[in-house]
Design a protein around this motif. Structure first.
Motif, mmCIF file in Angstrom:
data_model
loop_
_atom_site.group_PDB
_atom_site.id
_atom_site.type_symbol
_atom_site.label_atom_id
_atom_site.label_comp_id
_atom_site.label_asym_id
_atom_site.label_seq_id
_atom_site.Cartn_x
_atom_site.Cartn_y
_atom_site.Cartn_z
ATOM 1 N N TYR A 98 0.835 -1.200 0.000
ATOM 2 C CA TYR A 98 0.000 0.000 0.000
ATOM 3 C C TYR A 98 0.870 1.249 0.000
ATOM 4 O O TYR A 98 1.702 1.436 0.881
ATOM 5 N N ASP A 99 0.663 2.083 -0.984
ATOM 6 C CA ASP A 99 1.428 3.324 -1.102
ATOM 7 C C ASP A 99 1.004 4.285 0.010
ATOM 8 O O ASP A 99 -0.197 4.494 0.216
ATOM 9 N N PRO A 100 1.955 4.866 0.722
ATOM 10 C CA PRO A 100 1.618 5.798 1.814
ATOM 11 C C PRO A 100 0.778 6.994 1.355
ATOM 12 O O PRO A 100 0.074 7.597 2.164
ATOM 13 N N SER A 101 0.810 7.323 0.078
ATOM 14 C CA SER A 101 0.002 8.446 -0.399
ATOM 15 C C SER A 101 -1.495 8.169 -0.257
ATOM 16 O O SER A 101 -2.297 9.102 -0.260
ATOM 17 N N ARG A 104 -1.543 8.955 3.912
ATOM 18 C CA ARG A 104 -0.810 10.096 4.468
ATOM 19 C C ARG A 104 -1.554 11.398 4.171
ATOM 20 O O ARG A 104 -1.927 11.673 3.041
ATOM 21 N N HIS A 113 -5.257 2.936 8.647
ATOM 22 C CA HIS A 113 -3.949 2.311 8.441
ATOM 23 C C HIS A 113 -3.346 1.899 9.787
ATOM 24 O O HIS A 113 -2.865 0.767 9.941
#
Length: 137
Positions: A98-101, A104, A113
């Motif tokens: 999973y991309d932090p974007s 975040r 998350h």
């Protein structure tokens, strides 16, 4: 004490499995998936169904059969070891795939998350301790 934690994990997994029924509406998957091929769309929904089914089955097993899971024996060692491996892999995916974007800077997704990361850790520790019980039993 570990029995209670197995039951808590079971209730949480069972709830998460049942909650999958609402994910399509909440995330708007039908609209988003209109852009992909029919095969990809159908595979996506089939995989979601089986993930939900697996969560329900693991939840039922842990919630209603905690005593049986804690009975020492080779089958329980393999089952619990499999549960630990499965959830360690799931925790790894939380950070490696999973991309932090996605989360975040977005309060709700950041909270989710963190909560899911904590759930996977709790699940790993619980099944790991149960494995230790049946291993040493």
């Amino acid at each position: 004490m570990i029995r209670l934690h197995l039951q808590i994990v079971g209730a949480l997994l069972l709830s998460l499995g049942v909650a999958h029924a609402c994910f399509d509406r909440y995330f708007g998957w039908k609209n988003e998936l209109r852009r992909v091929s029919l095969l990809t769309r159908q595979i996506f929904f089939v995989h979601c169904f089986f993930i939900a089914l697996l969560l329900v089955l693991l939840g039922v097993c842990s919630l209603f059969y905690a005593d049986a899971l804690l009975t020492p024996g080779p089958l329980n060692r393999v089952v619990l070891a499999g549960f630990v491996v499965f959830w360690v892999c799931r925790l790894a995916v939380q950070f490696a795939v999973y991309d932090p974007s996605i989360w975040r800077g977005r309060r709700f997704f950041t909270v989710m998350h963190v909560l899911f990361s904590m759930l996977w850790c709790y699940t790993i520790v619980t099944y790991g301790l149960a494995l230790r019980v049946v291993w040493n039993g």
